[in-house]
Design a protein around this motif. Sequence first.
Motif, PDB file in Angstrom:
ATOM      1  N   VAL A 198      32.348  40.755  87.179  1.00 26.52           N
ATOM      2  CA  VAL A 198      33.048  41.696  86.313  1.00 26.52           C
ATOM      3  C   VAL A 198      32.068  42.125  85.227  1.00 26.52           C
ATOM      4  N   ALA A 199      31.860  43.424  85.089  1.00 29.88           N
ATOM      5  CA  ALA A 199      30.924  43.969  84.101  1.00 29.88           C
ATOM      6  C   ALA A 199      31.689  44.844  83.120  1.00 29.88           C
ATOM      7  N   THR A 200      31.430  44.661  81.820  1.00 26.72           N
ATOM      8  CA  THR A 200      32.125  45.438  80.798  1.00 26.72           C
ATOM      9  C   THR A 200      31.142  46.018  79.788  1.00 26.72           C
ATOM     10  N   LEU A 201      31.537  47.143  79.197  1.00 29.73           N
ATOM     11  CA  LEU A 201      30.736  47.750  78.141  1.00 29.73           C
ATOM     12  C   LEU A 201      31.585  48.776  77.401  1.00 29.73           C
ATOM     13  N   THR A 202      31.449  48.805  76.072  1.00 27.47           N
ATOM     14  CA  THR A 202      32.022  49.871  75.258  1.00 27.47           C
ATOM     15  C   THR A 202      30.922  50.871  74.948  1.00 27.47           C
ATOM     16  N   MET A 203      31.173  52.131  75.263  1.00 30.72           N
ATOM     17  CA  MET A 203      30.185  53.173  75.048  1.00 30.72           C
ATOM     18  C   MET A 203      30.614  54.049  73.873  1.00 30.72           C
ATOM     19  N   GLY A 204      29.792  54.080  72.841  1.00 27.71           N
ATOM     20  CA  GLY A 204      30.044  54.953  71.713  1.00 27.71           C
ATOM     21  C   GLY A 204      29.376  56.293  71.957  1.00 27.71           C
ATOM     22  N   VAL A 205      30.155  57.370  71.950  1.00 24.96           N
ATOM     23  CA  VAL A 205      29.612  58.692  72.254  1.00 24.96           C
ATOM     24  C   VAL A 205      29.998  59.678  71.155  1.00 24.96           C
ATOM     25  N   ASP A 206      29.295  60.789  71.114  1.00 24.11           N
ATOM     26  CA  ASP A 206      29.615  61.883  70.199  1.00 24.11           C
ATOM     27  C   ASP A 206      30.272  62.995  71.006  1.00 24.11           C
ATOM     28  N   PRO A 207      31.602  63.148  70.912  1.00 21.87           N
ATOM     29  CA  PRO A 207      32.289  64.136  71.749  1.00 21.87           C
ATOM     30  C   PRO A 207      31.916  65.573  71.426  1.00 21.87           C
ATOM     31  N   GLU A 208      31.253  65.792  70.300  1.00 29.06           N
ATOM     32  CA  GLU A 208      30.832  67.144  69.926  1.00 29.06           C
ATOM     33  C   GLU A 208      29.444  67.488  70.465  1.00 29.06           C
ATOM     34  N   ALA A 209      28.744  66.496  70.990  1.00 28.87           N
ATOM     35  CA  ALA A 209      27.364  66.693  71.470  1.00 28.87           C
ATOM     36  C   ALA A 209      27.350  67.146  72.918  1.00 28.87           C
ATOM     37  N   THR A 210      26.217  67.713  73.330  1.00 29.39           N
ATOM     38  CA  THR A 210      25.968  68.025  74.727  1.00 29.39           C
ATOM     39  C   THR A 210      24.758  67.234  75.162  1.00 29.39           C
ATOM     40  N   GLN A 211      24.969  66.295  76.071  1.00 28.74           N
ATOM     41  CA  GLN A 211      23.903  65.397  76.528  1.00 28.74           C
ATOM     42  C   GLN A 211      23.911  65.385  78.057  1.00 28.74           C
ATOM     43  N   ASP A 212      23.264  66.365  78.656  1.00 25.88           N
ATOM     44  CA  ASP A 212      23.295  66.438  80.119  1.00 25.88           C
ATOM     45  C   ASP A 212      22.207  65.624  80.781  1.00 25.88           C
ATOM     46  N   GLY A 213      21.291  65.065  79.989  1.00 31.28           N
ATOM     47  CA  GLY A 213      20.276  64.163  80.543  1.00 31.28           C
ATOM     48  C   GLY A 213      19.116  64.841  81.224  1.00 31.28           C
ATOM     49  N   THR A 214      19.060  66.149  81.199  1.00 28.19           N
ATOM     50  CA  THR A 214      17.983  66.857  81.901  1.00 28.19           C
ATOM     51  C   THR A 214      16.673  66.849  81.104  1.00 28.19           C
TER      52      THR A 214
END
Length: 315
Positions: free
Chosen positions: A296-312
């Motif tokens: 079982v693997a767990t993680l809380t991810m904190g993100v900025d919902p206003e940002a655009t992060q497409d990873g390119t």
Amino acid sequence: MTGKQTTNEPQHKRDLTRRKVVVLGGAAMAAVGAGSVLAMTASADEAGASSTSTSTASNNAETCYKLTSETTEGPYYIDADKLRRDVTEDQEGIPLTLRLKVIDSDTCKPLANAAVDIWHCNALGVYSGYEAMGSGGGGGGGGTPPSGSPTGSPTGAPSGSPTGAPPGGGGGGGHEEPTDDERYLRGTWRTDKKGEVVFRTVFPGWYQGRCVHIHTKVHVNGTWTDAGYEGGTTCHTGQLFFDEASVLATAEVEPYSTNTTTRTTLDEDTIYPGNGTEGGLLKLKYKKGAIANGVVATLTMGVDPEATQDGTSGG
């Protein structure tokens, strides 16, 4: 927290209230783990990240949770909108339950109805949709190796652009067009009102140049339809990582034990940012000496919902 504090409220009471908010999450996790026969694996990095986050929240209410590190998308993302929680299909491997929670790093509020993608290679390092590229797209797979020494001198100037994925694909490099219609170990599902989403898959294997990892994206402000998830923006592109002890344990189990590719460790990997849970290092639970029964693997991810992060562009 919401609501105003009166100027007459004693300082120690305000600190106590804030402390209750910070400690509550840890107490809930402890309740879940009580009586479990599973063993927790954790690194010093994880402990450090948790301590830092708690201290930050206590001293600065403006900062709720650290942003989870952005990474490159890698060459093998397919926007297939395959809406499902169980992405295993017919792939062999150690069962893995992946529990992710997505929150706004500024307010700590859960992001409900976000679309979360995951995709990763199988136990032998092969990505669905790119089987012709072999293990991780490093050019493996079939064929007879060349023999003898080259003769003569090259003539003319090279033309066109280089093709094919870089050795150790799945980390950097531009997007590669799929070579087949397979879509195992890929899927998208929505977060619930608590910002949580659960996937069923198998523990990933490894391939040339990369440590064991899972890719992920978080999309917000889109629309859920019968056909899939449409519109919106990608606010997070990252990778999820596994500690060395767990990977060494899986290497003793078939079919991982048949993977002869030289493995890159977590410390050697050029994509993992080295900052523990903030960088995507998963918290793992499994029975000691019996990892084959499941993880079982767990993680809380904190993100900025206003940002655009497409990873390119590398995050």
